[in-house]
Scaffold this motif. Structure first.
Motif, PDB file in Angstrom:
ATOM      1  N   TYR A 116       1.160  -1.349  -0.360  1.00 20.14           N
ATOM      2  CA  TYR A 116       0.068  -0.317  -0.307  1.00 20.14           C
ATOM      3  C   TYR A 116       1.000   1.248  -0.043  1.00 20.14           C
ATOM      4  O   TYR A 116      -0.050   2.466  -0.611  1.00 20.14           O
ATOM      5  CB  TYR A 116      -0.939   0.009   1.555  1.00 20.14           C
ATOM      6  N   GLY A 117       2.105   1.219   0.264  1.00 18.31           N
ATOM      7  CA  GLY A 117       2.974   2.225   0.214  1.00 18.31           C
ATOM      8  C   GLY A 117       2.737   3.174   1.887  1.00 18.31           C
ATOM      9  O   GLY A 117       1.864   2.456   2.292  1.00 18.31           O
ATOM     10  N   ARG A 118       2.698   3.941   2.317  1.00 10.88           N
ATOM     11  CA  ARG A 118       3.590   5.011   2.967  1.00 10.88           C
ATOM     12  C   ARG A 118       1.505   5.903   2.877  1.00 10.88           C
ATOM     13  O   ARG A 118       1.167   5.988   1.607  1.00 10.88           O
ATOM     14  CB  ARG A 118       4.171   6.281   3.059  1.00 10.88           C
ATOM     15  N   GLN A 119       0.903   5.979   4.598  1.00 11.04           N
ATOM     16  CA  GLN A 119      -0.556   6.185   4.040  1.00 11.04           C
ATOM     17  C   GLN A 119      -0.578   7.201   5.253  1.00 11.04           C
ATOM     18  O   GLN A 119       0.604   6.906   6.302  1.00 11.04           O
ATOM     19  CB  GLN A 119      -1.244   5.171   3.920  1.00 11.04           C
ATOM     20  N   GLU A 120      -2.018   7.813   5.139  1.00  6.49           N
ATOM     21  CA  GLU A 120      -1.926   8.543   6.553  1.00  6.49           C
ATOM     22  C   GLU A 120      -2.660   7.892   7.101  1.00  6.49           C
ATOM     23  O   GLU A 120      -2.217   6.656   7.145  1.00  6.49           O
ATOM     24  CB  GLU A 120      -3.589   9.837   6.004  1.00  6.49           C
ATOM     25  N   THR A 121      -3.903   8.567   8.009  1.00  7.55           N
ATOM     26  CA  THR A 121      -4.378   7.468   9.516  1.00  7.55           C
ATOM     27  C   THR A 121      -5.442   7.277   8.951  1.00  7.55           C
ATOM     28  O   THR A 121      -6.380   6.401   9.939  1.00  7.55           O
ATOM     29  CB  THR A 121      -4.148   8.968  10.504  1.00  7.55           C
ATOM     30  N   GLN A 122      -6.026   6.904   8.180  1.00  6.85           N
ATOM     31  CA  GLN A 122      -7.617   6.288   7.619  1.00  6.85           C
ATOM     32  C   GLN A 122      -7.057   4.649   7.560  1.00  6.85           C
ATOM     33  O   GLN A 122      -5.886   4.638   7.194  1.00  6.85           O
ATOM     34  CB  GLN A 122      -7.625   6.585   5.914  1.00  6.85           C
ATOM     35  N   HIS A 123      -8.070   3.578   7.940  1.00 13.62           N
ATOM     36  CA  HIS A 123      -8.224   2.277   7.924  1.00 13.62           C
ATOM     37  C   HIS A 123      -8.238   2.017   6.189  1.00 13.62           C
ATOM     38  O   HIS A 123      -9.020   2.534   5.775  1.00 13.62           O
ATOM     39  CB  HIS A 123      -8.923   2.415   9.199  1.00 13.62           C
ATOM     40  N   ILE A 124      -7.739   1.056   6.173  1.00 16.27           N
ATOM     41  CA  ILE A 124      -7.385   0.438   4.765  1.00 16.27           C
ATOM     42  C   ILE A 124      -8.001  -0.670   4.804  1.00 16.27           C
ATOM     43  O   ILE A 124      -7.313  -1.524   5.826  1.00 16.27           O
ATOM     44  CB  ILE A 124      -6.391   1.416   4.112  1.00 16.27           C
ATOM     45  N   ASP A 125      -8.052  -1.459   3.637  1.00 15.42           N
ATOM     46  CA  ASP A 125      -8.178  -3.189   3.396  1.00 15.42           C
ATOM     47  C   ASP A 125      -7.840  -3.754   2.321  1.00 15.42           C
ATOM     48  O   ASP A 125      -7.042  -2.665   1.647  1.00 15.42           O
ATOM     49  CB  ASP A 125      -9.934  -3.807   3.708  1.00 15.42           C
ATOM     50  N   GLU A 126      -8.073  -4.759   1.984  1.00 17.36           N
ATOM     51  CA  GLU A 126      -7.694  -5.315   0.515  1.00 17.36           C
ATOM     52  C   GLU A 126      -8.351  -4.547  -0.588  1.00 17.36           C
ATOM     53  O   GLU A 126      -8.095  -4.891  -1.548  1.00 17.36           O
ATOM     54  CB  GLU A 126      -8.292  -6.817   0.655  1.00 17.36           C
ATOM     55  N   GLN A 127      -9.730  -3.683  -0.219  1.00 15.58           N
ATOM     56  CA  GLN A 127      -9.916  -3.039  -1.014  1.00 15.58           C
ATOM     57  C   GLN A 127      -9.452  -1.474  -1.799  1.00 15.58           C
ATOM     58  O   GLN A 127     -10.003  -0.957  -2.447  1.00 15.58           O
ATOM     59  CB  GLN A 127     -12.032  -2.674  -1.021  1.00 15.58           C
ATOM     60  N   PHE A 128      -8.552  -1.061  -1.040  1.00 16.73           N
ATOM     61  CA  PHE A 128      -8.090  -0.019  -1.237  1.00 16.73           C
ATOM     62  C   PHE A 128      -6.925  -0.082  -1.816  1.00 16.73           C
ATOM     63  O   PHE A 128      -6.284  -0.881  -2.693  1.00 16.73           O
ATOM     64  CB  PHE A 128      -6.953   0.470   0.178  1.00 16.73           C
ATOM     65  N   THR A 129      -6.842   1.174  -3.717  1.00 14.10           N
ATOM     66  CA  THR A 129      -6.348   0.664  -4.566  1.00 14.10           C
ATOM     67  C   THR A 129      -5.497   2.407  -4.764  1.00 14.10           C
ATOM     68  O   THR A 129      -4.515   1.954  -5.506  1.00 14.10           O
ATOM     69  CB  THR A 129      -7.165   1.176  -5.469  1.00 14.10           C
ATOM     70  N   LYS A 130      -5.351   3.695  -4.089  1.00 12.67           N
ATOM     71  CA  LYS A 130      -5.234   4.349  -3.368  1.00 12.67           C
ATOM     72  C   LYS A 130      -3.673   4.597  -3.348  1.00 12.67           C
ATOM     73  O   LYS A 130      -2.829   5.492  -2.329  1.00 12.67           O
ATOM     74  CB  LYS A 130      -5.661   5.424  -2.798  1.00 12.67           C
ATOM     75  N   VAL A 131      -2.600   3.720  -3.682  1.00 17.01           N
ATOM     76  CA  VAL A 131      -1.155   3.453  -2.980  1.00 17.01           C
ATOM     77  C   VAL A 131      -0.217   4.176  -3.502  1.00 17.01           C
ATOM     78  O   VAL A 131      -0.496   5.167  -4.398  1.00 17.01           O
ATOM     79  CB  VAL A 131      -0.794   1.961  -3.816  1.00 17.01           C
ATOM     80  N   HIS A 132       0.986   4.145  -3.297  1.00 19.87           N
ATOM     81  CA  HIS A 132       1.395   5.283  -2.762  1.00 19.87           C
ATOM     82  C   HIS A 132       2.948   4.542  -3.622  1.00 19.87           C
ATOM     83  O   HIS A 132       3.781   3.467  -2.894  1.00 19.87           O
ATOM     84  CB  HIS A 132       2.034   6.146  -1.277  1.00 19.87           C
ATOM     85  N   GLN A 133       3.227   5.486  -4.480  1.00 21.16           N
ATOM     86  CA  GLN A 133       4.346   4.541  -5.317  1.00 21.16           C
ATOM     87  C   GLN A 133       5.563   4.859  -4.567  1.00 21.16           C
ATOM     88  O   GLN A 133       6.235   5.957  -5.155  1.00 21.16           O
ATOM     89  CB  GLN A 133       3.849   4.968  -6.732  1.00 21.16           C
ATOM     90  N   GLU A 134       6.542   3.396  -4.354  1.00 20.06           N
ATOM     91  CA  GLU A 134       7.328   3.890  -3.793  1.00 20.06           C
ATOM     92  C   GLU A 134       7.978   2.121  -3.708  1.00 20.06           C
ATOM     93  O   GLU A 134       7.172   1.185  -3.977  1.00 20.06           O
ATOM     94  CB  GLU A 134       7.106   4.330  -2.337  1.00 20.06           C
ATOM     95  N   PHE A 135       9.558   2.468  -3.650  1.00 16.49           N
ATOM     96  CA  PHE A 135      10.462   0.956  -2.611  1.00 16.49           C
ATOM     97  C   PHE A 135       9.637  -0.062  -2.707  1.00 16.49           C
ATOM     98  O   PHE A 135       9.313  -1.633  -3.244  1.00 16.49           O
ATOM     99  CB  PHE A 135      11.468   0.742  -2.558  1.00 16.49           C
ATOM    100  N   SER A 136       8.441   0.053  -1.828  1.00 15.44           N
ATOM    101  CA  SER A 136       7.890  -1.214  -1.071  1.00 15.44           C
ATOM    102  C   SER A 136       6.460  -1.873  -2.093  1.00 15.44           C
ATOM    103  O   SER A 136       5.912  -2.900  -2.008  1.00 15.44           O
ATOM    104  CB  SER A 136       7.685  -0.360   0.940  1.00 15.44           C
ATOM    105  N   HIS A 137       5.651  -0.161  -2.594  1.00 14.69           N
ATOM    106  CA  HIS A 137       4.568  -0.904  -3.194  1.00 14.69           C
ATOM    107  C   HIS A 137       4.815  -1.654  -4.251  1.00 14.69           C
ATOM    108  O   HIS A 137       4.560  -2.874  -5.051  1.00 14.69           O
ATOM    109  CB  HIS A 137       4.223   0.407  -3.718  1.00 14.69           C
ATOM    110  N   THR A 138       6.408  -0.726  -5.357  1.00 11.38           N
ATOM    111  CA  THR A 138       6.770  -1.937  -6.405  1.00 11.38           C
ATOM    112  C   THR A 138       6.984  -3.150  -6.375  1.00 11.38           C
ATOM    113  O   THR A 138       6.957  -3.797  -6.645  1.00 11.38           O
ATOM    114  CB  THR A 138       7.979  -0.906  -6.748  1.00 11.38           C
ATOM    115  N   LEU A 139       8.066  -3.320  -4.920  1.00 14.52           N
ATOM    116  CA  LEU A 139       8.598  -4.359  -5.126  1.00 14.52           C
ATOM    117  C   LEU A 139       7.305  -5.374  -4.502  1.00 14.52           C
ATOM    118  O   LEU A 139       7.242  -7.214  -4.835  1.00 14.52           O
ATOM    119  CB  LEU A 139       9.276  -4.694  -4.109  1.00 14.52           C
ATOM    120  N   CYS A 140       6.725  -5.593  -3.779  1.00 15.22           N
ATOM    121  CA  CYS A 140       5.143  -6.156  -3.787  1.00 15.22           C
ATOM    122  C   CYS A 140       4.223  -7.049  -4.537  1.00 15.22           C
ATOM    123  O   CYS A 140       3.869  -7.379  -4.996  1.00 15.22           O
ATOM    124  CB  CYS A 140       4.615  -5.690  -2.023  1.00 15.22           C
TER     125      CYS A 140
END
Length: 298
Positions: A116-140
């Motif tokens: 999911y990359g870095r996110q703010e304080t909202q709670h997210i689940d498997e339906q969440f799509t507004k990922v933050h593009q960074e190394f951890s996201h690209t890797l996963c």
């Protein structure tokens, strides 16, 4: 079932093997059979290459292998090692499954909430799509896509997006304990970033649960249902250890010491395991304080 496991000598794999070997036939892929046998016991078959096993004889493959993500500073070379250790093997497993005439019915492959990359304080689940593009996201993302190539009408693919696994045998908690035991622990950076954690016992149980529930597929968050802020996590850990938590760690110190890898500590996510909750998986440790007490209260 007859199960092939990769990454079996890691933090999760070691305890998972101890649980599954009671009722299943396990084969472990390892570079060092003697070392793996010493750690996992003699009731398991060990192979050194995927070509040493016939995938037509397998019911399930559990893929947990990968270079530890926090062991070394993220140089370009280390990033490539981290990527290749996950994606290359996953591609080879997917190809072996795809080419089988009687493939395993289940392929459970590792991933992480870093998707999911870095996110703010909202709670997210498997339906969440507004990922933050960074190394951890690209890797996963690339890791998951490699696993998805195995998906057919005969084989379901489950992608386990793991959070911070709490165990005293390794992982993040073991690294946190020394300063906290000395009373030198405290929040990191702002302290508001999310820490989505899971007790090692629940981690093992949910993999077994996913393995046995054929209707589960796709991305599955492997986190407890109560993510905490870094500040709240630090306070709870200190309370369980009967120590104060008054020494904050500024972001600039982490950046200086760890480089880009510091982002894993400075930023976070509040992740909810909606898929598991929806199908009735029961966490033994849904709340942080009892989870830490079970591991640390001697």
């Amino acid at each position: 079932m007859k199960i092939l496991i990769t990454g079996a000598t890691g933090l999760i794999g070691t305890q998972l093997c101890a649980q599954l070997v009671k009722t299943h036939s396990l084969t472990v892929l390892t570079r060092d059979s003697d070392k793996a046998k010493q750690k996992l016991g003699g009731q398991i078959d060990f192979i050194n290459a995927l070509c040493d096993i016939d995938f037509n004889t397998l019911d399930c493959v559990i893929n947990l292998a990968g270079e530890p993500i926090v062991n070394k500073r993220w140089s370009d070379k280390q990033k490539e090692i981290i990527r290749n250790s996950r994606i290359q093997l996953t591609q080879e497993i997917a190809a072996a499954i795809k080419s089988s005439s009687n493939p395993p019915h289940t392929f459970i492959s590792g991933s992480a909430i870093g998707y999911y990359g870095r996110q703010e304080t909202q709670h997210i689940d498997e339906q969440f799509t507004k990922v933050h593009q960074e190394f951890s996201h690209t890797l996963c993302n690339d890791w998951e896509n490699a696993a998805r190539h195995a998906e057919t009408d005969s084989t379901r693919v489950c992608l386990i997006r793991t959070g911070i696994v709490l165990s005293t045998n390794g992982g993040a908690l073991q690294k946190m304990l020394p300063p906290f035991k000395l009373g030198l622990g405290g929040p990191v950076a702002s302290g508001e970033q999310g820490m989505s954690w899971i007790h090692i016992n629940d981690m093992v149980s949910l993999i077994e649960f996913v393995m046995n529930n054929q209707h589960l597929t796709g991305a599955i968050n492997a986190t407890a249902p109560t993510p905490q802020s870094n500040r709240a996590f630090s306070k709870t850990l200190a309370k369980v250890l009967h120590r104060p938590a008054i020494f904050p760690m500024p972001a600039w110190v982490l950046n200086l010491a760890m480089g880009e890898m510091a982002d894993l500590l400075i930023f976070g996510q509040y992740v909810i395991p909606s898929k598991l909750l929806d199908v009735g998986f029961e966490f033994q440790y849904p709340d942080l304080h009892p989870a830490l007490e079970s591991l640390l209260d001697n």
